[in-house]
Design an enzyme around this catalytic site. Structure first.
Site, PDB file in Angstrom:
ATOM      1  N   ASP A 143      82.003  30.818 -77.630  1.00  0.00           N
ATOM      2  CA  ASP A 143      81.820  32.240 -77.458  1.00  0.00           C
ATOM      3  C   ASP A 143      80.318  32.039 -76.654  1.00  0.00           C
ATOM      4  O   ASP A 143      80.034  33.074 -75.762  1.00  0.00           O
ATOM      5  CB  ASP A 143      82.620  33.912 -78.081  1.00  0.00           C
ATOM      6  CG  ASP A 143      83.854  33.551 -78.266  1.00  0.00           C
ATOM      7  OD1 ASP A 143      84.583  33.218 -77.458  1.00  0.00           O
ATOM      8  OD2 ASP A 143      84.069  33.292 -79.737  1.00  0.00           O
TER       9      ASP A 143
ATOM     10  N   HIS B  92      90.047  33.250 -75.498  1.00  0.00           N
ATOM     11  CA  HIS B  92      89.526  34.153 -76.851  1.00  0.00           C
ATOM     12  C   HIS B  92      89.382  35.643 -75.747  1.00  0.00           C
ATOM     13  O   HIS B  92      88.428  35.090 -74.853  1.00  0.00           O
ATOM     14  CB  HIS B  92      89.018  33.085 -78.262  1.00  0.00           C
ATOM     15  CG  HIS B  92      88.286  34.752 -77.977  1.00  0.00           C
ATOM     16  ND1 HIS B  92      88.364  36.170 -79.128  1.00  0.00           N
ATOM     17  CD2 HIS B  92      86.894  35.257 -78.927  1.00  0.00           C
ATOM     18  CE1 HIS B  92      87.948  36.494 -79.885  1.00  0.00           C
ATOM     19  NE2 HIS B  92      86.835  36.159 -79.605  1.00  0.00           N
TER      20      HIS B  92
ATOM     21  N   GLU C 159      88.961  37.669 -88.919  1.00  0.00           N
ATOM     22  CA  GLU C 159      88.062  36.539 -89.288  1.00  0.00           C
ATOM     23  C   GLU C 159      87.149  37.612 -90.718  1.00  0.00           C
ATOM     24  O   GLU C 159      86.721  37.023 -91.411  1.00  0.00           O
ATOM     25  CB  GLU C 159      87.541  36.075 -88.491  1.00  0.00           C
ATOM     26  CG  GLU C 159      87.982  35.176 -88.207  1.00  0.00           C
ATOM     27  CD  GLU C 159      86.957  35.378 -86.138  1.00  0.00           C
ATOM     28  OE1 GLU C 159      88.233  34.073 -85.699  1.00  0.00           O
ATOM     29  OE2 GLU C 159      86.516  36.125 -86.109  1.00  0.00           O
TER      30      GLU C 159
END
Length: 332
Positions: free
Chosen positions: A83, A109, A196
Site C-alpha cells: 500500500d 485492498h 488487523e
C-alpha cells in the site's frame, strides 16, 4: 445477509481477448498470476527492471516487463505491491499515463482508493478483487480444484461492465469456486484495518505477550509460559477456524470451557471495547492512514524502533528454543 456469487454467476468472456498486467510478484502477485495463466488468461507481470522478482517471474513462464510497459500493453492492471509504495512509486509515475479509455484498474485492498492516495481518471473502471487468504493459499487451493473466497467491489464503472470484469477475474483465480461477496472499497478497507489492529495482529499479539509476562513475573518458567500462552494458541484458533466458537468450546475440556465462559469478559472489558471503538473511529476518519503515510515519509522511525524493541522481548528468545524442540512445527 450478503448475496454470494459462484461460478455460474461469472462470465469468462469479459477477460477474453484482454491482457492482464499483474504489478508485483510477491505472494499475492505470484498466486494470482499463476492462476490467471492456468485459466487461459493473457498475463504479463510488471516489475522494477531486474529487481529481485524479475528472474522468478521469468522462470515461472511469464512475459515480464517494466511497470510502465506492462501497464501500456494491458487492458486490466492489477496493482499488487505494498500500500505505502503504490501511489508514487507505481501509480503516479508509471501507470497513470499508460491507462487508456475503457481500461480497468484493479486492487486487492482498497486503502489507496478509499483514502484518496490514488485518484483514478474518469475514463476507466476501478474494481477490487480481494482473496481472503495469502497468495500461497490462493495458488494451492486453485491447483487442488478448490478456491479461496473473494471480496469484490466496484469503485468506478465507466464501461458499465466493471462488476462483470470483477466476477470474471475472480473466477479465473478460483474465487467463485468458493464464493464471492460484494462489498465496497470503504467497507473492505475499514474492516480490514480494524480487524488487523484490534484482533488479528494487535489484539492477539498483545494478549499473548501480556499472558506470558504475567506468568513469568509470577515466577513460572518462561518455557512453560510460552507453551501455555503462545504455542497452544494455534490449537484453539484451528478449532475456531474449522467450526466456529461453539465448536471450539465443545472440543476443549469442561474445565477450559468453564474458564472461558467465566473469565473471558474480565480480560476483554468494557474499557477494551471502548478502545476498539476508538480504533475504528481512527480508521474511519483517516487518522490511522494519515499516521501510516507520514511514518513512511520520514523513514519509519516509530515503526522501526518498536519492531526492534519487541523482537528482543524474552518471549521471542524463549520461542526460538521451544520451536527447536518441535522440528515438525511447519508441517502442521
Amino acid at each position: 445477509m450478503a448475496k454470494i456469487y459462484y461460478d455460474k454467476d461469472a462470465d469468462k468472456s469479459y477477460l477474453e481477448g484482454k491482457c492482464v498486467a499483474v504489478i508485483g510478484y510477491g505472494s499475492q502477485g505470484k498466486g494470482q498470476a499463476l492462476n490467471l495463466k492456468d485459466s487461459g488468461v493473457n498475463v504479463i507481470v510488471g516489475l522494477k527492471e531486474n529487481g529481485a522478482s524479475w528472474a522468478k517471474a521469468l522462470n515461472d513462464g511469464f512475459k515480464v516487463e517494466t511497470i510502465e510497459k506492462a501497464a501500456k500493453q494491458a487492458d486490466i492492471v492489477q496493482i499488487l505491491i505494498p500500500d505505502e509504495v503504490q501511489p508514487q512509486t507505481c501509480y503516479t509515475n508509471k501507470v497513470l499515463e499508460n491507462l487508456e479509455m475503457g481500461n480497468t484498474l484493479m486492487f486487492s485492498h482498497g486503502f489507496n482508493i478509499h483514502y484518496k492516495q490514488i485518484i483514478p481518471p474518469e475514463y476507466i473502471d476501478v474494481i477490487m478483487v480481494a482473496p481472503k487468504g495469502p497468495g500461497a493459499i490462493v495458488r494451492r487451493e486453485f491447483v487442488q480444484g478448490r478456491g479461496v473466497p473473494n471480496l469484490i467491489a466496484v469503485y468506478q464503472d465507466y464501461t458499465g461492465h466493471a462488476k462483470d470484469t470483477a466476477l470474471a477475474y475472480s473466477q479465473a483465480i478460483g474465487g467463485t469456486r468458493a464464493g464471492v461477496i460484494e462489498t465496497t472499497f470503504q467497507e473492505e478497507t475499514e474492516t480490514d484495518l480494524f480487524g488487523e489492529q484490534a484482533v488479528l495482529c494487535g489484539g492477539v499479539v498483545s494478549l499473548i505477550q501480556a499472558g506470558f509476562d504475567t506468568l513469568v513475573e509470577a515466577g513460572y518458567q518462561p518455557e512453560v509460559a510460552y507453551f501455555e500462552c503462545l504455542n497452544e494458541m494455534k490449537l484453539i484458533v484451528d478449532l475456531i477456524y474449522a467450526g466456529g466458537i461453539t465448536h471450539m468450546r465443545n472440543s476443549v475440556s469442561n474445565t477450559a470451557n468453564y474458564g472461558d465462559l467465566r473469565s473471558g469478559k474480565r480480560i476483554i472489558t468494557e474499557e477494551t471495547r471502548k478502545e476498539m471503538k476508538k480504533l475504528l473511529e481512527e480508521v474511519q476518519n483517516g487518522t490511522f492512514a494519515r499516521d501510516w503515510l507520514l511514518e513512511n515519509q520520514v523513514g519509519r522511525p516509530f515503526f522501526n524502533a518498536l519492531s526492534e524493541k519487541e523482537a528482543g522481548f524474552l518471549i521471542e528468545k524463549v520461542g526460538e528454543q521451544v520451536r527447536a524442540m518441535i522440528p515438525w512445527i511447519n508441517e502442521t
